[in-house]
Design a protein around this motif. Sequence first.
Motif, PDB file in Angstrom:
ATOM      1  N   PRO A  27       0.830  -1.207   0.000  1.00  0.00           N
ATOM      2  CA  PRO A  27       0.000   0.000   0.000  1.00  0.00           C
ATOM      3  C   PRO A  27       0.866   1.260   0.000  1.00  0.00           C
ATOM      4  O   PRO A  27       1.902   1.304   0.673  1.00  0.00           O
ATOM      5  CB  PRO A  27      -0.793  -0.100   1.306  1.00  0.00           C
ATOM      6  CG  PRO A  27      -0.692  -1.508   1.728  1.00  0.00           C
ATOM      7  CD  PRO A  27       0.581  -2.050   1.168  1.00  0.00           C
ATOM      8  N   ARG A  80      -9.265  -2.442   4.142  1.00  0.00           N
ATOM      9  CA  ARG A  80      -9.560  -2.315   2.709  1.00  0.00           C
ATOM     10  C   ARG A  80      -8.441  -2.939   1.886  1.00  0.00           C
ATOM     11  O   ARG A  80      -7.284  -2.538   2.006  1.00  0.00           O
ATOM     12  CB  ARG A  80      -9.739  -0.841   2.343  1.00  0.00           C
ATOM     13  CG  ARG A  80     -11.078  -0.275   2.794  1.00  0.00           C
ATOM     14  CD  ARG A  80     -11.154   1.199   2.537  1.00  0.00           C
ATOM     15  NE  ARG A  80     -10.251   1.899   3.431  1.00  0.00           N
ATOM     16  CZ  ARG A  80     -10.623   2.451   4.577  1.00  0.00           C
ATOM     17  NH1 ARG A  80     -11.886   2.414   4.950  1.00  0.00           N
ATOM     18  NH2 ARG A  80      -9.752   3.056   5.349  1.00  0.00           N
ATOM     19  N   LEU A  81      -8.808  -3.927   1.098  1.00  0.00           N
ATOM     20  CA  LEU A  81      -7.843  -4.611   0.250  1.00  0.00           C
ATOM     21  C   LEU A  81      -8.015  -4.116  -1.180  1.00  0.00           C
ATOM     22  O   LEU A  81      -9.153  -3.975  -1.651  1.00  0.00           O
ATOM     23  CB  LEU A  81      -8.078  -6.127   0.338  1.00  0.00           C
ATOM     24  CG  LEU A  81      -7.210  -7.061  -0.495  1.00  0.00           C
ATOM     25  CD1 LEU A  81      -6.955  -8.360   0.272  1.00  0.00           C
ATOM     26  CD2 LEU A  81      -7.836  -7.366  -1.845  1.00  0.00           C
ATOM     27  N   GLY A  82      -6.912  -3.815  -1.846  1.00  0.00           N
ATOM     28  CA  GLY A  82      -7.052  -3.379  -3.230  1.00  0.00           C
ATOM     29  C   GLY A  82      -5.857  -2.602  -3.735  1.00  0.00           C
ATOM     30  O   GLY A  82      -4.740  -2.779  -3.226  1.00  0.00           O
ATOM     31  N   ASP A  83      -6.124  -1.736  -4.685  1.00  0.00           N
ATOM     32  CA  ASP A  83      -5.099  -0.990  -5.412  1.00  0.00           C
ATOM     33  C   ASP A  83      -4.014  -0.438  -4.465  1.00  0.00           C
ATOM     34  O   ASP A  83      -4.300   0.437  -3.646  1.00  0.00           O
ATOM     35  CB  ASP A  83      -5.773   0.171  -6.150  1.00  0.00           C
ATOM     36  CG  ASP A  83      -4.760   0.969  -6.978  1.00  0.00           C
ATOM     37  OD1 ASP A  83      -3.582   0.556  -7.023  1.00  0.00           O
ATOM     38  OD2 ASP A  83      -5.165   1.997  -7.562  1.00  0.00           O
ATOM     39  N   ASP A  87      -3.773   3.268  -4.065  1.00  0.00           N
ATOM     40  CA  ASP A  87      -4.854   4.028  -3.447  1.00  0.00           C
ATOM     41  C   ASP A  87      -4.467   4.360  -2.007  1.00  0.00           C
ATOM     42  O   ASP A  87      -4.079   3.486  -1.229  1.00  0.00           O
ATOM     43  CB  ASP A  87      -6.154   3.211  -3.480  1.00  0.00           C
ATOM     44  CG  ASP A  87      -7.368   4.061  -3.118  1.00  0.00           C
ATOM     45  OD1 ASP A  87      -7.302   4.768  -2.094  1.00  0.00           O
ATOM     46  OD2 ASP A  87      -8.349   4.024  -3.869  1.00  0.00           O
ATOM     47  N   THR A  92      -5.908   2.242   0.868  1.00  0.00           N
ATOM     48  CA  THR A  92      -5.697   0.796   0.900  1.00  0.00           C
ATOM     49  C   THR A  92      -4.886   0.378   2.133  1.00  0.00           C
ATOM     50  O   THR A  92      -3.867   0.980   2.448  1.00  0.00           O
ATOM     51  CB  THR A  92      -4.975   0.351  -0.387  1.00  0.00           C
ATOM     52  OG1 THR A  92      -5.854   0.554  -1.486  1.00  0.00           O
ATOM     53  CG2 THR A  92      -4.571  -1.108  -0.311  1.00  0.00           C
ATOM     54  N   GLY A 129      -2.346  -4.546   0.379  1.00  0.00           N
ATOM     55  CA  GLY A 129      -2.028  -4.472  -1.037  1.00  0.00           C
ATOM     56  C   GLY A 129      -1.976  -5.855  -1.667  1.00  0.00           C
ATOM     57  O   GLY A 129      -2.621  -6.795  -1.189  1.00  0.00           O
ATOM     58  N   TRP A 145      -3.728 -11.708  -4.923  1.00  0.00           N
ATOM     59  CA  TRP A 145      -4.358 -11.199  -3.700  1.00  0.00           C
ATOM     60  C   TRP A 145      -4.632 -12.322  -2.740  1.00  0.00           C
ATOM     61  O   TRP A 145      -4.929 -13.447  -3.134  1.00  0.00           O
ATOM     62  CB  TRP A 145      -5.683 -10.488  -4.049  1.00  0.00           C
ATOM     63  CG  TRP A 145      -5.530  -9.463  -5.125  1.00  0.00           C
ATOM     64  CD1 TRP A 145      -5.684  -9.662  -6.466  1.00  0.00           C
ATOM     65  CD2 TRP A 145      -5.121  -8.101  -4.965  1.00  0.00           C
ATOM     66  NE1 TRP A 145      -5.419  -8.510  -7.150  1.00  0.00           N
ATOM     67  CE2 TRP A 145      -5.078  -7.533  -6.261  1.00  0.00           C
ATOM     68  CE3 TRP A 145      -4.819  -7.305  -3.868  1.00  0.00           C
ATOM     69  CZ2 TRP A 145      -4.714  -6.200  -6.470  1.00  0.00           C
ATOM     70  CZ3 TRP A 145      -4.468  -5.987  -4.064  1.00  0.00           C
ATOM     71  CH2 TRP A 145      -4.414  -5.444  -5.365  1.00  0.00           C
TER      72      TRP A 145
END
Lengths: 294, 504
Positions: free
Chosen positions: B112, B319-322, B325, B328, B331, B369
Amino acid sequence: MSRLAIPKTYKLYIGGKFPRSESGRVYEVTSADGTFLANAAKASRKDARDAVVAARSAFSGWSGATAYNRGQVLYRIAELLEGRRAQFIAEIIESEGASPADAMAQVDDAIDSWVWYAGWADKYVQATGGANPVSGPYFNISVPEPTGVVAIVAPQGTGQGTGQQAAGSLLGLVNVVAPALVSGNTVVVIANEAAPLAAISLSEVLATSDVPGGVINILTGSPAEMAPWLASHADVNAIDLAGAGALDWVDLQIAAAETLMRVLPPEPGVPAASLDRISFFTETKTVWHTKGLI
Amino acid sequence: MSFLDYAPAPESTSILALRSDYGLFIDGDFVDGSGTPFASISPATEKQITMISTADASDVDRAVAAARRAYDTTWSTMSGRDRGKYLFRIARLVQERARELAVAESLDNGKPIKESRDVDVPLVAAWFFYYAGWADKLDYAGLGPNPRALGVAAQVIPWNFPLLMLAWKIAPALAAGNTVVLKPAETTSLTALLFAEILQQADLPAGVVNIVTGAGSTGEALVNHPDVNKVAFTGSTAVGRAIARSVAGTDKKVTLELGGKAANIVFDDAPIDQAIEGIVNGIFFNQGHVCCAGSRLLVQENIHDEVVDRLKQRLSTLRLGDPLDKNTDIGAINSREQLDRIRELSDIGEQEGADRWTANCAIPENGFWFAPTIFTNVSTSHRIARDEVFGPVLSVLTFRTPAEAIAKANNTPYGLSAGIWSDKGSRVLAVADKLRAGVIWANTFNRFDPASPFGGFKESGYGREGGRHGLAAYLSPTRTGSASGTDSTSSPDSSSSARKKAAK
């Protein structure tokens, strides 16, 4: 008519006791001119493993003792050695063929070395650790702690014959064992094979000193035979190859890599007394603790 | 849309001016590698970022020769003050280009942006700043007066903190007067190559730092090169063992920072809110790709249910994701290979009878992921309690007494780190004494600082990085075989002559 002497049976020193080798084997120890002196126990793989078990059992107590206490216990060894100077001098003259003056000097140096190392027990932490000024509200301190069970090949040879280094059967032993003990490690040491008498007599000193059983374990016999078992033993944390120069010591180092054992390479002759030898068998532990906001 | 759903806030990649391909950095210039180039991809999208060169044995040879030349002709003869000035320059350049480096790191590694921006890159600058000040004070490093550099250092670093591990290796090496050949991890070479540009901007003399990219065989060629004097490695215990074997019988000095399976011990009097945050930080920071991660949670039995419930609640808000971002928390897993390993060990955890719980979060379509996962009902013999997973997977075990906690914590061949949570200072200190680990965090976790030595006991490796200890790992005392303080009994002759008088 002169009195008929009573020869001593020389045995191993494991866990504070004096066992014979479980293998039942002995080997002849001779003087420099080849005269029979004694049958020393020829320790086996099993004896070496028993010694590691004894050393591991003793680790918690010895490393948990206060530094002041460890210092006193080590100093006590020097006191007892001082009282037995004559015996050690005689043994060194006999087994190494040393002159009386050299034998006396070796014993005196060995005693002084114990005293020097004993004094380090409550100082080396300050000399090698410290407080760390980290960027944040944290108490942060680094202290050296003992590595664990240390296997040692004591300096070998008697100084007799070509290419032989004078290993000092007592001083060589003391200068590898004492530094490992200072921080609280426990030790399994393979004595000088050709001149083991001083080592065995030292174990008698240890047995009547305040050193808890198992803190120092002394094996006599063949380093070539025993060292590979110690180097590959998963419960040995470090190995000092000081006296392993004539062995296949690179193979020992390779075996030790399997458990990431710490390895101190061979040194010619008697290792000098040094803070480095204490530090080598320690692990720096860093402790962080939050500080509250007030 | 709940209050937890934030609008996307991606960091722009327009700050990057990446080339389409990168060479090796040898003797101050980028040169083509002799091996086959490979693509560096973003683990979040699997899209290619750039092409990276592969150094073969001949390239490694050139890099070592350049480092040797720079050592002999420039770096070892330069004053400590000037060496320090170069390091200060580097620290400042890292600060100036911090945003760019953070974006590149998150893009290439998958971590992240809030971590690369707030942890990795600031620590990189701090590391250079700290060691810069050491360069002209080596007499105080604890090795006696005039300690000497070792020569050429071969450094091999992992993919979990690419630029930070580079700083941990290069900063102390250069401060002590060594020159360097560094190999970044295959999947994360990008920031090391941007760092090479920084070295050009700093006008660091050619050859003082050389960077060779490639896979394991490049690292092997480097570590085994006969003209290196020091090997510093951070990575797996298996490779660490191989290195320890390969340097046997040589004069190379070695530091190894290897795997871990840290216990994070929570007593029933712990400040529970902080402990929950600490547990989350301990294992889910950097997707759990942390050698010192608190992967074994030891909870006192009477608070087990409460802790596990609150952990699940907290994990449900991550929050998992980009990675780019700013919102986030978790990561991407760094590579498909690592993802496969995490999946395999997690499946084994289930098969062995542990209870698996996984946070319910949407997984992006592309990329690698793994949602935050907790195993309860874990016993000490389970593989998830013994093997390093190196992923966002927490194993929860219980204990009743401090003695049991200590025994379980130490029941591992590793010994890198540990955590203790308790409001009772005397208990914290007593437990810290008994834990066989190189770094203990009490009422905190995963803190790093250039002034603080870091490294393991047992099979977590040897040597320390950070602080005076980390500097000493790149120096040797001027007198061989002994440090300061050898005066009294070092020579059999000196003291014996004095003693002869006393002898009767």
